[in-house]
Design a protein around this motif. Sequence first.
Motif, PDB file in Angstrom:
ATOM      1  N   SER A 269       0.824  -1.207   0.000  1.00 44.83           N
ATOM      2  CA  SER A 269       0.000   0.000   0.000  1.00 44.83           C
ATOM      3  C   SER A 269       0.861   1.262   0.000  1.00 44.83           C
ATOM      4  O   SER A 269       0.503   2.261  -0.628  1.00 44.83           O
ATOM      5  CB  SER A 269      -0.931  -0.006   1.212  1.00 44.83           C
ATOM      6  N   ILE A 270       1.978   1.227   0.696  1.00 42.55           N
ATOM      7  CA  ILE A 270       2.900   2.376   0.675  1.00 42.55           C
ATOM      8  C   ILE A 270       3.442   2.576  -0.739  1.00 42.55           C
ATOM      9  O   ILE A 270       3.541   3.710  -1.231  1.00 42.55           O
ATOM     10  CB  ILE A 270       4.056   2.159   1.676  1.00 42.55           C
ATOM     11  N   ILE A 271       3.782   1.476  -1.404  1.00 40.91           N
ATOM     12  CA  ILE A 271       4.247   1.574  -2.799  1.00 40.91           C
ATOM     13  C   ILE A 271       3.160   2.188  -3.673  1.00 40.91           C
ATOM     14  O   ILE A 271       3.427   3.048  -4.518  1.00 40.91           O
ATOM     15  CB  ILE A 271       4.645   0.178  -3.325  1.00 40.91           C
ATOM     16  N   MET A 272       1.907   1.747  -3.473  1.00 42.83           N
ATOM     17  CA  MET A 272       0.797   2.308  -4.240  1.00 42.83           C
ATOM     18  C   MET A 272       0.672   3.816  -4.013  1.00 42.83           C
ATOM     19  O   MET A 272       0.452   4.584  -4.960  1.00 42.83           O
ATOM     20  CB  MET A 272      -0.512   1.624  -3.849  1.00 42.83           C
ATOM     21  N   ALA A 273       0.790   4.247  -2.754  1.00 39.29           N
ATOM     22  CA  ALA A 273       0.659   5.667  -2.434  1.00 39.29           C
ATOM     23  C   ALA A 273       1.762   6.483  -3.100  1.00 39.29           C
ATOM     24  O   ALA A 273       1.510   7.535  -3.700  1.00 39.29           O
ATOM     25  CB  ALA A 273       0.683   5.866  -0.922  1.00 39.29           C
ATOM     26  N   VAL A 274       3.001   5.986  -3.014  1.00 34.88           N
ATOM     27  CA  VAL A 274       4.139   6.703  -3.606  1.00 34.88           C
ATOM     28  C   VAL A 274       3.972   6.803  -5.124  1.00 34.88           C
ATOM     29  O   VAL A 274       4.104   7.888  -5.711  1.00 34.88           O
ATOM     30  CB  VAL A 274       5.466   5.995  -3.257  1.00 34.88           C
ATOM     31  N   VAL A 275       3.668   5.671  -5.766  1.00 39.50           N
ATOM     32  CA  VAL A 275       3.592   5.646  -7.230  1.00 39.50           C
ATOM     33  C   VAL A 275       2.397   6.469  -7.728  1.00 39.50           C
ATOM     34  O   VAL A 275       2.489   7.154  -8.760  1.00 39.50           O
ATOM     35  CB  VAL A 275       3.522   4.197  -7.738  1.00 39.50           C
ATOM     36  N   SER A 276       1.269   6.419  -7.016  1.00 39.90           N
ATOM     37  CA  SER A 276       0.102   7.199  -7.427  1.00 39.90           C
ATOM     38  C   SER A 276       0.387   8.691  -7.379  1.00 39.90           C
ATOM     39  O   SER A 276       0.005   9.443  -8.290  1.00 39.90           O
ATOM     40  CB  SER A 276      -1.100   6.861  -6.537  1.00 39.90           C
TER      41      SER A 276
ATOM     42  N   SER B 139      -6.034  -3.117  -7.934  1.00 40.71           N
ATOM     43  CA  SER B 139      -5.376  -3.471  -9.203  1.00 40.71           C
ATOM     44  C   SER B 139      -6.098  -2.860 -10.392  1.00 40.71           C
ATOM     45  O   SER B 139      -5.460  -2.438 -11.371  1.00 40.71           O
ATOM     46  CB  SER B 139      -5.297  -4.994  -9.348  1.00 40.71           C
ATOM     47  N   VAL B 140      -7.438  -2.774 -10.326  1.00 33.45           N
ATOM     48  CA  VAL B 140      -8.185  -2.116 -11.407  1.00 33.45           C
ATOM     49  C   VAL B 140      -7.846  -0.630 -11.455  1.00 33.45           C
ATOM     50  O   VAL B 140      -7.732  -0.043 -12.547  1.00 33.45           O
ATOM     51  CB  VAL B 140      -9.706  -2.331 -11.226  1.00 33.45           C
ATOM     52  N   GLY B 141      -7.663   0.001 -10.294  1.00 33.27           N
ATOM     53  CA  GLY B 141      -7.249   1.408 -10.272  1.00 33.27           C
ATOM     54  C   GLY B 141      -5.918   1.617 -10.971  1.00 33.27           C
ATOM     55  O   GLY B 141      -5.756   2.537 -11.777  1.00 33.27           O
ATOM     56  N   MET B 142      -4.956   0.727 -10.699  1.00 35.96           N
ATOM     57  CA  MET B 142      -3.660   0.793 -11.375  1.00 35.96           C
ATOM     58  C   MET B 142      -3.810   0.551 -12.881  1.00 35.96           C
ATOM     59  O   MET B 142      -3.169   1.198 -13.709  1.00 35.96           O
ATOM     60  CB  MET B 142      -2.705  -0.251 -10.789  1.00 35.96           C
ATOM     61  N   LEU B 143      -4.679  -0.402 -13.228  1.00 35.04           N
ATOM     62  CA  LEU B 143      -4.898  -0.733 -14.638  1.00 35.04           C
ATOM     63  C   LEU B 143      -5.539   0.431 -15.390  1.00 35.04           C
ATOM     64  O   LEU B 143      -5.167   0.731 -16.533  1.00 35.04           O
ATOM     65  CB  LEU B 143      -5.779  -1.976 -14.736  1.00 35.04           C
TER      66      LEU B 143
ATOM     67  N   ILE C 128      -6.486   7.359  -9.893  1.00 36.44           N
ATOM     68  CA  ILE C 128      -5.509   7.723  -8.864  1.00 36.44           C
ATOM     69  C   ILE C 128      -6.177   7.812  -7.506  1.00 36.44           C
ATOM     70  O   ILE C 128      -5.637   7.350  -6.486  1.00 36.44           O
ATOM     71  CB  ILE C 128      -4.819   9.051  -9.230  1.00 36.44           C
ATOM     72  N   GLU C 129      -7.381   8.389  -7.459  1.00 44.96           N
ATOM     73  CA  GLU C 129      -8.112   8.482  -6.193  1.00 44.96           C
ATOM     74  C   GLU C 129      -8.468   7.096  -5.670  1.00 44.96           C
ATOM     75  O   GLU C 129      -8.378   6.831  -4.465  1.00 44.96           O
ATOM     76  CB  GLU C 129      -9.379   9.323  -6.386  1.00 44.96           C
ATOM     77  N   ILE C 130      -8.864   6.187  -6.569  1.00 43.09           N
ATOM     78  CA  ILE C 130      -9.148   4.805  -6.165  1.00 43.09           C
ATOM     79  C   ILE C 130      -7.894   4.165  -5.565  1.00 43.09           C
ATOM     80  O   ILE C 130      -7.947   3.499  -4.521  1.00 43.09           O
ATOM     81  CB  ILE C 130      -9.650   3.978  -7.363  1.00 43.09           C
ATOM     82  N   ALA C 131      -6.752   4.381  -6.216  1.00 46.33           N
ATOM     83  CA  ALA C 131      -5.500   3.797  -5.733  1.00 46.33           C
ATOM     84  C   ALA C 131      -5.129   4.351  -4.361  1.00 46.33           C
ATOM     85  O   ALA C 131      -4.714   3.604  -3.463  1.00 46.33           O
ATOM     86  CB  ALA C 131      -4.386   4.061  -6.736  1.00 46.33           C
ATOM     87  N   LEU C 132      -5.280   5.665  -4.186  1.00 48.05           N
ATOM     88  CA  LEU C 132      -4.919   6.280  -2.910  1.00 48.05           C
ATOM     89  C   LEU C 132      -5.836   5.811  -1.784  1.00 48.05           C
ATOM     90  O   LEU C 132      -5.372   5.487  -0.683  1.00 48.05           O
ATOM     91  CB  LEU C 132      -4.959   7.811  -3.032  1.00 48.05           C
ATOM     92  N   LEU C 133      -7.143   5.772  -2.044  1.00 54.58           N
ATOM     93  CA  LEU C 133      -8.079   5.309  -1.019  1.00 54.58           C
ATOM     94  C   LEU C 133      -7.890   3.818  -0.732  1.00 54.58           C
ATOM     95  O   LEU C 133      -8.025   3.378   0.416  1.00 54.58           O
ATOM     96  CB  LEU C 133      -9.513   5.579  -1.446  1.00 54.58           C
ATOM     97  N   SER C 134      -7.581   3.049  -1.765  1.00 58.49           N
ATOM     98  CA  SER C 134      -7.340   1.621  -1.567  1.00 58.49           C
ATOM     99  C   SER C 134      -6.124   1.395  -0.681  1.00 58.49           C
ATOM    100  O   SER C 134      -6.126   0.519   0.197  1.00 58.49           O
ATOM    101  CB  SER C 134      -7.137   0.921  -2.913  1.00 58.49           C
TER     102      SER C 134
END
Length: 495
Positions: A262-269, A327-331, A363-369
């Motif tokens: 999740s930290i990786i997701m936050a940084v990359v988003s 994963s759908v948010g990233m996709l 991006i918002e989906i990724a951050l909230l996820s």
Amino acid sequence: MRRKYIILIIIILIYLPVTIDATVLYIAIPTLSEALNLSNNQLLWVLDIYSLIMAGLILPMGALGDRIGFKRLMLLGTVIFSFASLLAALSNSAYMLITARALLGLGASIILPATLAGIRHTFTDDKERNYALGIWSTIGGGGAAVGPLLGGFILEHFHWGMIFLINVPITLVVMVLIQKFVPVQQVNAQQRLHLQQALILISSILMLIYALKTSFYVLDWKILSLFIAGVIGLIYFIRMQKSTDNPMVDLSLFANRIVSTSIIMAVVSMMALVGFELLLSQELQLIHHYTPLEAGLFILPFMIAISVGGPFASWLMNKYPLHYLASVGMLMCATSFMGLAQINFAEQSNWAWVWMVLMGISIEIALLSSTAAIMSSTPSEKATSAGAVEGMAYELGAGLGITLFGLMLSYFYTQSLIVPQAVIDHVGIQHSLAETIKTASDLTDKEMAKQLVTAAEQSFSVAHRQVLYVAGGAFFFLAAFVYLRLRHLKQQVSH
């Protein structure tokens, strides 16, 4: 009752400039480059030093608030932010503006935890506190959204320094209001501040980023030494966190694969958010010759999608498993990058807005996820530490996004720039479109200048597309990575 909402108004007034300053300069890139004769490297420092300083200092400043009370903390941050805004507005060189932006980051790192502490202490009723936090969150998203538009409006009618100068009267009013309406709090004088640890962390990060940026232009033993020193500093910081009883960052959180993912997701988003704005603001103004205000209006749908995408993302989170949603948010973000890479922004603006809105929501989906995953897998006694680490990840992602997208753009630009050898012999190799345009304007040979600008614009468009393709490919990979890492979330949380 009345005092509560006066304090909330004070918090809104001081938090708004902090959020606006995170994005307001994206539109001002061409103007700043020309006014202060900034190199590409200097420009990246002007943009990302704000977020990098915040990333390193936000945790110890929260501890400082426990030690001195949020009133004194908010007042201290406001004074620093006000002085830094004035210094930035009066800057006449790259180094003066970089220093001012670093001080702005220091002030912001103090103000941010002070505003949250102010809400926590002022609103003791859960429903009232949630209402206040909702307003705080809206101000955060709205300020970031309005930043490019406000920057464009100011540059359309005033000197660029007004971007920073407008903070000064706001902060002066806030200082008076804090003194008059905010009560003094009980404090914990024994609270440790971790300032030494924070300085080691931020020094190491800055050394690594300086070495990374500078090595693009020149690589020698000094740059290698600086890079090695940064690595050693980070290793020492990590060892210190493991050995101390009261660490600044609870590294045990990263042992949980859900938290680390999740930290990786936050940084990359966050990297995607700020990196895309960096690219688009230059494309619109330098290639398609939009005014700053027109560029701000063009970007606005993207920022609005991020700001208002929260309720939609929350609704989705209540209906679908987290690993699918993340994963759908990233996709979706990957697909948006690929779609944007294939269009002409000026001629296909409707399609640009469609892809930008999709990217903003994703991006918002990724951050909230990422937030939901952290909160669902972190013990309650470590929830505050986890939230603080995620906030730090946001700011670090913003700083890294500017650095990496900026360096990729510069690399692809220089690789695709094709001009006659006579032009290269005369002006040398330029690493950015802004630098090339400035060089061309100084040439007495107008035909050579025209050739240089035409080649530079074509090269920038090619580089822009290539960066978007690289980012899209990275997000396709990240979507698969997130799915595989989070698909056993329920099983892990239940154990």
